[in-house]
Design a protein around this motif. Structure first.
Motif, PDB file in Angstrom:
ATOM      1  N   PHE A 133      -2.670  -5.850  -1.403  1.00  0.00           N
ATOM      2  CA  PHE A 133      -2.608  -4.424  -1.724  1.00  0.00           C
ATOM      3  C   PHE A 133      -3.830  -4.008  -2.550  1.00  0.00           C
ATOM      4  O   PHE A 133      -3.700  -3.380  -3.598  1.00  0.00           O
ATOM      5  CB  PHE A 133      -1.334  -4.103  -2.493  1.00  0.00           C
ATOM      6  CG  PHE A 133      -0.065  -4.392  -1.740  1.00  0.00           C
ATOM      7  CD1 PHE A 133       0.134  -3.885  -0.466  1.00  0.00           C
ATOM      8  CD2 PHE A 133       0.928  -5.168  -2.299  1.00  0.00           C
ATOM      9  CE1 PHE A 133       1.301  -4.143   0.236  1.00  0.00           C
ATOM     10  CE2 PHE A 133       2.104  -5.435  -1.609  1.00  0.00           C
ATOM     11  CZ  PHE A 133       2.292  -4.917  -0.346  1.00  0.00           C
ATOM     12  N   GLN A 134      -5.011  -4.331  -2.078  1.00  0.00           N
ATOM     13  CA  GLN A 134      -6.222  -3.978  -2.822  1.00  0.00           C
ATOM     14  C   GLN A 134      -6.446  -2.470  -2.855  1.00  0.00           C
ATOM     15  O   GLN A 134      -6.821  -1.913  -3.871  1.00  0.00           O
ATOM     16  CB  GLN A 134      -7.436  -4.677  -2.204  1.00  0.00           C
ATOM     17  CG  GLN A 134      -7.573  -6.148  -2.608  1.00  0.00           C
ATOM     18  CD  GLN A 134      -8.850  -6.760  -2.087  1.00  0.00           C
ATOM     19  OE1 GLN A 134      -9.214  -6.593  -0.935  1.00  0.00           O
ATOM     20  NE2 GLN A 134      -9.549  -7.487  -2.943  1.00  0.00           N
ATOM     21  N   ASP A 135      -6.215  -1.801  -1.727  1.00  0.00           N
ATOM     22  CA  ASP A 135      -6.435  -0.352  -1.654  1.00  0.00           C
ATOM     23  C   ASP A 135      -5.070   0.330  -1.569  1.00  0.00           C
ATOM     24  O   ASP A 135      -4.557   0.635  -0.495  1.00  0.00           O
ATOM     25  CB  ASP A 135      -7.289  -0.014  -0.430  1.00  0.00           C
ATOM     26  CG  ASP A 135      -7.695   1.456  -0.406  1.00  0.00           C
ATOM     27  OD1 ASP A 135      -7.312   2.189  -1.344  1.00  0.00           O
ATOM     28  OD2 ASP A 135      -8.368   1.874   0.554  1.00  0.00           O
ATOM     29  N   ASN A 157      -2.766  -1.668   3.983  1.00  0.00           N
ATOM     30  CA  ASN A 157      -1.832  -2.767   4.228  1.00  0.00           C
ATOM     31  C   ASN A 157      -0.477  -2.374   3.636  1.00  0.00           C
ATOM     32  O   ASN A 157      -0.419  -1.904   2.502  1.00  0.00           O
ATOM     33  CB  ASN A 157      -2.321  -4.064   3.577  1.00  0.00           C
ATOM     34  CG  ASN A 157      -3.664  -4.516   4.127  1.00  0.00           C
ATOM     35  OD1 ASN A 157      -3.998  -4.238   5.278  1.00  0.00           O
ATOM     36  ND2 ASN A 157      -4.437  -5.195   3.304  1.00  0.00           N
ATOM     37  N   TYR A 158       0.585  -2.575   4.369  1.00  0.00           N
ATOM     38  CA  TYR A 158       1.882  -2.139   3.858  1.00  0.00           C
ATOM     39  C   TYR A 158       3.008  -2.983   4.463  1.00  0.00           C
ATOM     40  O   TYR A 158       2.827  -3.697   5.463  1.00  0.00           O
ATOM     41  CB  TYR A 158       2.123  -0.660   4.161  1.00  0.00           C
ATOM     42  CG  TYR A 158       2.271  -0.315   5.636  1.00  0.00           C
ATOM     43  CD1 TYR A 158       3.504  -0.475   6.295  1.00  0.00           C
ATOM     44  CD2 TYR A 158       1.193   0.165   6.374  1.00  0.00           C
ATOM     45  CE1 TYR A 158       3.638  -0.166   7.641  1.00  0.00           C
ATOM     46  CE2 TYR A 158       1.329   0.485   7.708  1.00  0.00           C
ATOM     47  CZ  TYR A 158       2.551   0.312   8.344  1.00  0.00           C
ATOM     48  OH  TYR A 158       2.677   0.617   9.673  1.00  0.00           O
ATOM     49  N   ILE A 159       4.179  -2.871   3.815  1.00  0.00           N
ATOM     50  CA  ILE A 159       5.416  -3.465   4.321  1.00  0.00           C
ATOM     51  C   ILE A 159       6.433  -2.336   4.387  1.00  0.00           C
ATOM     52  O   ILE A 159       6.784  -1.742   3.362  1.00  0.00           O
ATOM     53  CB  ILE A 159       5.925  -4.584   3.392  1.00  0.00           C
ATOM     54  CG1 ILE A 159       4.838  -5.648   3.176  1.00  0.00           C
ATOM     55  CG2 ILE A 159       7.189  -5.224   3.960  1.00  0.00           C
ATOM     56  CD1 ILE A 159       5.167  -6.622   2.053  1.00  0.00           C
ATOM     57  N   ILE A 181       6.190  -0.238   1.119  1.00  0.00           N
ATOM     58  CA  ILE A 181       5.576  -0.902  -0.034  1.00  0.00           C
ATOM     59  C   ILE A 181       4.069  -0.990   0.174  1.00  0.00           C
ATOM     60  O   ILE A 181       3.601  -1.581   1.153  1.00  0.00           O
ATOM     61  CB  ILE A 181       6.180  -2.305  -0.236  1.00  0.00           C
ATOM     62  CG1 ILE A 181       7.696  -2.210  -0.442  1.00  0.00           C
ATOM     63  CG2 ILE A 181       5.532  -3.008  -1.405  1.00  0.00           C
ATOM     64  CD1 ILE A 181       8.390  -3.554  -0.485  1.00  0.00           C
ATOM     65  N   CYS A 182       3.322  -0.395  -0.752  1.00  0.00           N
ATOM     66  CA  CYS A 182       1.858  -0.464  -0.714  1.00  0.00           C
ATOM     67  C   CYS A 182       1.297  -1.009  -2.022  1.00  0.00           C
ATOM     68  O   CYS A 182       0.084  -1.011  -2.225  1.00  0.00           O
ATOM     69  CB  CYS A 182       1.260   0.917  -0.466  1.00  0.00           C
ATOM     70  SG  CYS A 182       1.852   1.731   1.029  1.00  0.00           S
ATOM     71  N   SER A 183       2.168  -1.434  -2.916  1.00  0.00           N
ATOM     72  CA  SER A 183       1.742  -1.913  -4.223  1.00  0.00           C
ATOM     73  C   SER A 183       2.714  -2.976  -4.693  1.00  0.00           C
ATOM     74  O   SER A 183       3.918  -2.918  -4.400  1.00  0.00           O
ATOM     75  CB  SER A 183       1.688  -0.764  -5.230  1.00  0.00           C
ATOM     76  OG  SER A 183       1.516  -1.252  -6.552  1.00  0.00           O
ATOM     77  N   GLN A 204       1.806  -4.351   8.295  1.00  0.00           N
ATOM     78  CA  GLN A 204       0.447  -4.257   8.839  1.00  0.00           C
ATOM     79  C   GLN A 204      -0.540  -4.819   7.831  1.00  0.00           C
ATOM     80  O   GLN A 204      -0.483  -4.474   6.643  1.00  0.00           O
ATOM     81  CB  GLN A 204       0.089  -2.806   9.180  1.00  0.00           C
ATOM     82  CG  GLN A 204       0.754  -2.280  10.439  1.00  0.00           C
ATOM     83  CD  GLN A 204       0.128  -0.975  10.930  1.00  0.00           C
ATOM     84  OE1 GLN A 204      -0.749  -0.404  10.282  1.00  0.00           O
ATOM     85  NE2 GLN A 204       0.567  -0.512  12.090  1.00  0.00           N
ATOM     86  N   ILE A 205      -1.395  -5.691   8.290  1.00  0.00           N
ATOM     87  CA  ILE A 205      -2.433  -6.290   7.443  1.00  0.00           C
ATOM     88  C   ILE A 205      -3.753  -6.212   8.200  1.00  0.00           C
ATOM     89  O   ILE A 205      -3.873  -6.752   9.306  1.00  0.00           O
ATOM     90  CB  ILE A 205      -2.106  -7.756   7.092  1.00  0.00           C
ATOM     91  CG1 ILE A 205      -0.753  -7.866   6.395  1.00  0.00           C
ATOM     92  CG2 ILE A 205      -3.215  -8.359   6.226  1.00  0.00           C
ATOM     93  CD1 ILE A 205      -0.317  -9.292   6.091  1.00  0.00           C
TER      94      ILE A 205
END
Length: 329
Positions: A169-171, A177-179, A194-196, A216-217
């Protein structure tokens, strides 16, 4: 250590009485790129009365022994622990005893290894864990994968987040990238995205039997993975906590007590309109009566000492000035 693609292991002397006090670790390890499905065949390690305290227990760990990897502890002789699917090729079972109940036979469990899928995964055991995606062949690829968890007779499925890769979750602003978690296969029924990794411990999902996860990654590497475990809960396992009440209504939090802490599943309200916002208020601690007595006594002694000291100083001052007056005469 137990190997091969399948096998059975049990407590010492099974089916006879086991030693106590005693502690033993069982390491189940299968080939790389495979996971372990663990099934309990027998668990008879405590007294035969349901009200008896658990003096002996089995503990299950995914990957390694440690509090962050603990899946569950079990001790009941009335209900077998749930079937478990591991996140990798290693599982630990720890058997800890402190007494020998009469007629207790110990435990027996079996395992089989299964091919480890890395992108589109289906789980159908009551508890499980997984590390996603953890596959070197995916490096520098853009991943769009799905996970389906199916648990029979579960009203809620709790996802416990154990670890997020440091680059996943750098950005956080763009949510590149998320779940995403859904309570049905319909993409419109989004529970959370979830993004953080901040303050992320557990996610309860109200769902009859299944949860769907999409992640997604972009430009995957081994620092962009994540590790979590899951387990199913029924409504009968929830505890009730009243967080607000007045003459006309009340607000109740329903929570499940897990090994890592309480997980609030839902909040219900009999109040009309929106649920009131209830701030967390820590009630003031009551002071013990003996402490209060000591404080009052100490204050009284201090006041008396101050009066006596002041009187002594005043007497000395007056005596000194009287002597000076007499000398002047």
């Amino acid at each position: 250590m137990l190997g091969n693609n399948s096998g059975t292991f049990h407590s010492p002397n099974f089916p006879d009485v086991f030693p106590a006090p005693f502690c033993i670790n069982y390491k189940v390890q299968v080939a790389q790129d495979r996971v372990i499905q663990l099934t309990w065949k027998k668990l008879d390690i405590n007294s035969d009365t349901q009200s008896s305290p658990c003096m002996n227990e089995v503990q299950l760990y995914d990957q390694s022994i440690g509090p962050e990897n603990e899946i569950f502890k079990a001790c009941s002789s009335y209900k077998l622990p749930p079937q478990f699917t591991s996140s990798g090729n290693v599982v630990y079972v720890k058997f800890v005893t402190s007494q020998q109940p009469p007629f207790a036979k110990g435990f027996e469990a079996s395992y089989i290894s299964k091919v480890q899928n890395f992108c589109n995964i289906n789980f159908n055991t009551s508890v499980g864990a997984m590390t996603i995606p953890n596959n070197p062949s995916y490096v520098h690829q853009n991943l769009d994968c799905k996970i389906t968890i199916t648990i029979r007779n579960a009203d809620y499925i709790i996802l416990r987040w154990i670890k997020f890769g440091p680059q996943l979750f750098q950005d956080t602003s763009s949510c590149l990238n998320y779940i995403a978690i859904y309570n049905t296969s319909n993409s419109n029924n989004l529970v959370t995205k979830i993004c953080s990794a901040s303050n992320r411990i557990a996610t309860p999902v109200a769902s009859k039997n299944s949860v769907h996860i999409r992640y997604q990654i972009h430009n995957y590497n081994h620092l962009k993975n994540f590790h979590f475990s899951y387990f199913g809960v029924t409504s009968q396992q929830l505890h009730r906590n009243i967080v607000f009440v007045n003459a006309s209504c009340e607000v109740v939090e329903w929570y499940y007590t897990a090994s890592f802490g309480n997980v609030v599943i839902k909040k219900t309200s009999s109040c009309s309109g929106n649920i009131p916002v209830i701030p967390s208020v820590v009630p003031p601690r009551k002071m013990a009566s003996w402490v209060l007595a000591v404080i009052i006594s100490s204050a009284s002694l201090f006041s008396a000492a101050l009066i006596i000291t002041s009187g002594c100083l005043l007497a000395r001052y007056l005596a000194r000035h009287r002597n000076r007056y007499q000398q002047m005469q």
